[in-house]
Enzyme design. Structure first.
Site, PDB file in Angstrom:
ATOM      1  CB  SER A  82     -33.016  -8.651 108.564  1.00 29.76           C
ATOM      2  OG  SER A  82     -31.625  -8.704 108.474  1.00 29.76           O
ATOM      3  CG  ASP A 123     -29.015  -4.922 114.861  1.00 29.62           C
ATOM      4  OD1 ASP A 123     -28.124  -5.657 114.396  1.00 29.62           O
ATOM      5  OD2 ASP A 123     -30.149  -4.815 114.374  1.00 29.62           O
ATOM      6  CG  HIS A 132     -30.073  -8.206 113.068  1.00 33.13           C
ATOM      7  ND1 HIS A 132     -30.137  -6.903 112.620  1.00 33.13           N
ATOM      8  CD2 HIS A 132     -30.396  -8.978 112.002  1.00 33.13           C
ATOM      9  CE1 HIS A 132     -30.478  -6.891 111.336  1.00 33.13           C
ATOM     10  NE2 HIS A 132     -30.643  -8.132 110.936  1.00 33.13           N
TER      11      HIS A 132
END
Ligand code: MLT
Length: 202
Positions: free
Chosen positions: A102, A152, A183
Site C-alpha cells: 500500500s 480494490d 486492498h
C-alpha cells in the site's frame, strides 16, 4: 529513519527493504520477508510522516491524492537513507529488493520512478501510480511484481494496469498478479509473490 536491520545467513541474497502500509511500523512485514526469503538480510523502515498518529512514507492531501512535493522529498530522503545504511551495515546498495504494501508499495514505486539504480527489483502489494508526467529512468532489466485486487477500492483496476504500462515503457519487466479481493493482502497473493521472487532471484 527508524528501522530494523537483520543480517541474513546468505550474503549473496538480495537485501529485502520492507515498507509498511499507512498506520504500520517496521515490525509489520518481518514475517512476510521471512516467508519470501528466510536467508536474506532485511532492512525494515518506518515512514517519517505522521497522519493523525499513523506512520506513512509521504504526505497525502486526501485518500489517493498525493502531496507530490513531499513524495519527491521523501523519496530522495529514503534513497539517502539506503545509501547510508549500505555503508553502516556493509551491504551492496545495488542488491536491494523492496517489498512494500500500500503506502509502502507507493514509495517503492516512487523510488523506481525517480532512480534507475535504487532498487534491483520490487514486490509491490497494491501500489498506485505514485506520480505522473515525469521523465522515467531507464529501468531495463528491473523485475517488478505487482499484486493487485480486482475489487480494490483504494487502487482501481485501471490504475494497476497504468502502473504496469509505465514501468514496462521504462524497460522494467513486470508481472501483474490479480486477486479477486480488495486492498487487503491475501495469502494467495503472498504465495504468488514468493514464487515470482524464487524464479527471479534464484
Ligand atoms: C497512499 O496514500 O499511499 C494510498 O492511498 C494507500 C494508503 O492508503 O496508504
Amino acid at each position: 529513519m527508524r528501522h530494523i536491520f537483520k543480517k541474513g545467513t546468505n550474503e549473496k541474497k538480495p537485501v529485502l527493504l520492507l515498507l509498511h502500509g499507512t498506520g504500520g511500523t517496521e515490525q509489520d512485514l518481518l514475517s512476510l520477508a521471512e516467508l519470501v526469503d528466510p536467508e536474506a538480510s532485511v532492512l525494515s523502515v518506518r515512514g517519517n510522516v505522521l497522519e493523525n498518529g499513523m506512520p506513512r512514507f509521504f504526505k497525502r492531501l486526501a485518500e489517493g491524492v498525493f502531496d507530490e512535493e513531499d513524495l519527491v522529498f521523501r523519496t530522495k530522503e529514503l534513497r539517502g537513507f539506503l545509501a547510508q545504511a549500505a555503508i553502516d551495515y556493509q551491504f551492496d546498495p545495488l542488491n536491494v529488493v523492496a517489498i512494500g504494501y500500500s503506502n509502502g508499495a507507493n514509495i517503492a514505486a516512487s523510488l523506481l520512478f525517480h532512480y534507475a539504480d535504487a532498487l534491483k527489483g520490487a514486490i509491490l502489494h497494491h501500489p498506485m501510480v505514485p506520480i505522473r508526467n515525469i521523465p522515467m529512468p531507464d529501468l531495463t532489466g528491473v523485475p517488478v511484481f505487482i499484486g493487485a485486487g480486482a475489487n480494490d477500492s483504494i487502487c482501481p483496476k485501471e490504475e494497476s494496469m497504468e502502473l504496469q504500462k509505465l514501468l514496462e515503457e521504462a524497460g522494467a519487466s513486470d508481472e501483474l498478479h490479480w486477486e479477486h479481493a480488495g486492498h487487503q493482502l491475501t495469502t494467495t497473493e503472498v504465495q504468488a509473490a514468493k514464487a515470482w521472487y524464487e524464479q527471479t532471484f534464484r
